[in-house]
Design an enzyme around this catalytic site. Structure first.
Site, PDB file in Angstrom:
ATOM      1  N   ASP A 455      40.841  36.824  39.121  1.00 26.94           N
ATOM      2  CA  ASP A 455      41.935  37.677  39.585  1.00 26.94           C
ATOM      3  C   ASP A 455      42.169  38.838  38.622  1.00 26.94           C
ATOM      4  OD1 ASP A 455      44.039  38.425  41.222  1.00 26.94           O
ATOM      5  OD2 ASP A 455      44.961  36.433  41.235  1.00 26.94           O
ATOM      6  N   ASP A 524      46.905  39.280  49.909  1.00 27.68           N
ATOM      7  CA  ASP A 524      47.922  38.252  49.664  1.00 27.68           C
ATOM      8  C   ASP A 524      48.760  38.018  50.907  1.00 27.68           C
ATOM      9  OD1 ASP A 524      47.203  37.650  47.114  1.00 27.68           O
ATOM     10  OD2 ASP A 524      48.770  38.815  46.125  1.00 27.68           O
TER      11      ASP A 524
HETATM   12  C1  GLA Z   1      47.577  37.040  42.828  1.00 22.51           C
HETATM   13  C2  GLA Z   1      46.575  36.536  43.857  1.00 22.51           C
HETATM   14  C3  GLA Z   1      47.136  35.317  44.539  1.00 22.51           C
HETATM   15  C4  GLA Z   1      47.447  34.254  43.512  1.00 22.51           C
HETATM   16  C5  GLA Z   1      48.384  34.792  42.459  1.00 22.51           C
HETATM   17  C6  GLA Z   1      48.555  33.818  41.316  1.00 22.51           C
HETATM   18  O1  GLA Z   1      48.712  37.526  43.441  1.00 22.51           O
HETATM   19  O2  GLA Z   1      46.265  37.544  44.775  1.00 22.51           O
HETATM   20  O3  GLA Z   1      46.222  34.825  45.503  1.00 22.51           O
HETATM   21  O4  GLA Z   1      46.244  33.817  42.927  1.00 22.51           O
HETATM   22  O5  GLA Z   1      47.901  36.017  41.910  1.00 22.51           O
HETATM   23  O6  GLA Z   1      49.386  34.309  40.337  1.00 22.51           O
END
Ligand code: GLA
Length: 704
Positions: A455, A524
């Site tokens: 990420d 997301d």
């Molecule tokens: C980001 C990602 C999510 C999740 C969060 C965790 O927002 O896109 O899918 O993994 O971080 O903090």
């Protein structure tokens, strides 16, 4: 067989794929023009273009503006220039002359040297076998000595694409923001410069580094389309320019205004690749060409179907421990899930987003015996194990930051702006990059980890490097190169490791990261209705095989909308299906149906992920996508309808690319359809009257 032919008498090079040609012309003034980009031409045919009348008399400008493939700044050219530099003495004009040309069947390198200053500019072309795809990049080299001082590179676009004259011009791109990425826009190309860019250090949610141009009349099925995409995961800039002379170019490269890059004597700068393609038969054919290109030339494991994964993030947030994760893993396994991914919250003091990033050791209260008990149980259940990491980041409240406050991007006398309570590690520093690689390598070596969700949850700010040797602005490119090097090394040392790229959704989606990851988290936002639009835009360039999509809870935790389970599944089934809901709250009926829908996906996913995608033009609220097996023996159709109006039944859906003489059997109902009838009259749909209804139809060709 790709071919590159040269006609020295006319100063022509012609680069041809199976259905298209790209023609370069070096004129008497050593300007390299883009003479033709379109249907295939022979050298003879291309040479005849040189007899075309020159544009009428022009005052106040050079008629070469908007026609140059190697588009260097200088003289009476006032339009956007793909290559812009500043020499030590303040001179900015370039006067390149061709000094060398090397070619093979599939590659061409034209080497130019400035007439006076110590600068080499090489422009590289590479045709990909069996495709109409041309990869290009540029290499700049400072050939002088210390007395010449550095050369400032103001702009180094990887490619300037010269469009043919069309009656009109339309630009297709995607726009977006967090949780609303990759939404398709098609707009008439205005006069002037239309710039899309990322100044964020990452590809960005707001725009994606690709563009398509047509004359305004192309449809999904018909018409020529010119497209290009940049393979780069940092800041970038794409300039689509329409001059009053009706010449159009699209120029794209890494870097953004106003960041420049100093080239020291002896140093070189190699740009990322910009890929271009000319296609006929509409946007559908353009997308299929890009999907094939990504599968054949970008992805490391294109023949593997991606597993159905479960991700705990939306179910548990930061509230995780070994017992709760095992409980979820058992429930997920019972549904047919193949890969269990533990998201954020497993390490250091990370019980919320304010602490712990950078401290990549399991939280001892949550995982008293480390990760092994969870990983072992997940493997025992027959699933792979995946783990979330965000390696480029640090929370100020972490042991890492307390030990190394100078490791982050920062500028003297400036605040360190926190976003999501975190700062960006400066991977351009070799010691920081080595540390990041070391921690990840240790993590995957000591634990049986099959998959990393990598990420990156904030853009760059105060992007400085106070104690850099030389130009601190190099961090913008060096960070990305270091990221690539870490990923490449991890993948080489751990060949079974698979990687998902994530940046708060698809903030880092591009051909560069796809060469180093197996899939990308598309957004997301997991609301199935919003996802239809996000995924439609995603599919314009990138294949379903890399598009991560989860089925989550209803009402959706982010949008609050309630959507039936089948619809949520069928929307996610148009990509790499995953589950991300709180299975502890799903009732028995829902769990039983979910297991059926996972099985339905598994039976068709080789078509979705490895097949050829046809976006069927839906009527009204209907969206439908057809996936065809490479051997044509099977096809799957996913149809999604938001709402039925006026009680009208759905019209049958005409399918594409079937054998008209063949018959196709529906694997669920046994009904047999004639290919010719499916192609013309369509597949009868029997969707329920409710809102958000869907179907997945899997047809298998009957033996002759
Ligand atoms: C980001 C990602 C999510 C999740 C969060 C965790 O927002 O896109 O899918 O993994 O971080 O903090």
């Amino acid at each position: 067989m790709p071919s590159i032919a040269h006609d020295p008498g006319h100063g022509l090079w012609i680069l041809s794929g199976p259905g298209s040609s790209y023609v370069l012309h070096l004129d008497d003034a050593h300007r390299l023009r883009g003479l033709h980009w379109g249907p295939r031409l022979t050298l003879d045919q291309a040479a005849s273009l040189l007899n075309y009348p020159a544009p009428g008399r022009r005052s106040f400008e050079d008629p070469a503006d908007g026609t140059l493939d190697l588009d260097t700044a200088g003289a009476m050219r006032y339009a956007h220039a793909g290559i812009q530099v500043r020499f030590q003495d303040g001179v900015r004009d370039l006067e390149p002359r061709l000094v060398d040309a090397t070619q093979s069947d599939s590659a061409l390198v034209l080497r130019f040297a400035d007439r006076h200053y110590p600068l080499i500019i090489e422009t590289h072309y590479h045709l990909r076998e069996g495709t109409d795809v041309l990869e290009r990049h540029v290499r700049l080299q400072h050939t002088g000595g210390p007395a010449d001082g550095p050369i400032t590179v103001v702009r180094a676009d990887s490619a300037t694409w010269v469009l043919p004259r069309l009656g009109d011009y339309r630009l297709s791109q995607v726009r977006g923001q967090w949780s609303a990425e990759t939404r398709l826009t098609r707009t008439p190309l205005p006069y002037g410069e239309t710039v899309t860019t990322s100044r964020r250090g990452i590809t960005g949610h707001q725009a994606n580094p690709w563009a398509m141009i047509d004359d305004g009349s192309a449809t999904e099925e018909h018409g020529p389309v010119w497209s290009c995409a940049l393979a780069w995961s940092g800041g970038w800039k794409l300039t689509a320019q329409r001059l009053p002379t009706e010449r159009v170019t699209v120029s794209a490269g890494f870097g953004h205004d106003p960041v420049t890059r100093e080239l020291a004597p002896g140093e070189e700068l190699v740009t990322p690749v910009c890929v271009g393609a000319y296609t006929e038969d509409g946007f559908g054919a353009a997308s299929r060409l890009w999907h094939r290109y990504v599968r054949d030339h970008v992805l490391a494991h294109p023949d593997e179907v991606r597993p159905v994964l479960y991700n705990s993030w939306e179910a548990t947030g930061y509230d995780i421990d070994v017992t709760g994760q095992i409980e979820l893993a058992e429930k997920a396994a019972a549904l047919g899930v193949e890969l269990f991914v533990m998201d954020d919250g497993w390490f250091g003091a990370r019980t919320n987003d304010a602490a712990g990033l950078g401290d990549w050791t399991p939280n001892p209260e949550r995982f008293p015996d480390g990760l092994a008990p969870l990983i072992d149980r997940v493997h025992e259940l027959g699933m792979g194990f995946g783990l979330w990491v965000e390696p480029e980041m640090v929370n100020p409240d972490s042991d890492l930051y307390r030990a190394h406050p100078d490791w982050v991007l920062h500028q003297p006398h400036r605040r360190r702006t926190e976003h999501r309570n975190q700062l960006v590690l400066n991977l351009a520093r070799p010691d920081v990059a080595a540390w990041v690689h070391g921690r990840l390598d240790e993590l995957v070596t000591k634990n049986a980890i099959d998959f990393l969700k990598w990420d990156m949850n904030r853009p760059f700010t105060e992007a400085g490097w106070p104690d850099a040797e030389g130009d601190p602005d190099r961090l913008w490119t060096d960070h990305v190169h270091a990221l690539y090097a870490i990923l490449d090394r991890l993948r080489a040392d751990h060949p079974d490791l698979r990687i998902e790229s994530c940046s708060s959704g698809s903030g880092r989606l591009d051909l560069g990261i796809l060469a180093r990851s197996d899939q990308v988290w598309a957004s997301d936002n997991t609301d199935a209705v919003d996802r239809v639009e996000i995924q439609h835009g995603f599919s314009q360039l990138y294949p379903a095989q890399v598009m991560g999509a989860w089925v989550t809870d209803s009402p959706n935790p982010f949008t609050g909308r309630s959507v039936p389970l089948d619809f949520r599944f069928r929307v996610a089934a148009t990509g790499v299906l995953g589950l991300g809901g709180d299975l502890n709250r799903w009732g028995d009926t829902e769990l039983a149906r979910a297991a059926e829908l996972v099985a339905e996906y598994k039976a068709a996913r080789h078509l979705v992920q490895l097949g050829e995608q046809h976006r069927l033009s839906g009527q009204g609220d209907l969206t439908a996508v057809q996936y065809l097996a490479p051997d044509g023996r099977e096809t799957a159709v996913i149809a999604l309808r938001h709402a039925r109006h006026f009680g009208h039944r759905d019209a049958p859906l005409p399918l594409r690319a079937l054998d008209p003489a063949a018959r196709y059997r529906d694997t669920a109902t046994g009904a047999v359809h004639h290919g010719a009838v499916l192609l013309t009259h369509g597949l009868p749909l029997d969707l329920a009257a409710d809102d958000h209804t869907s179907t997945l139809v899997h047809l298998v060709r009957e033996p002759a």
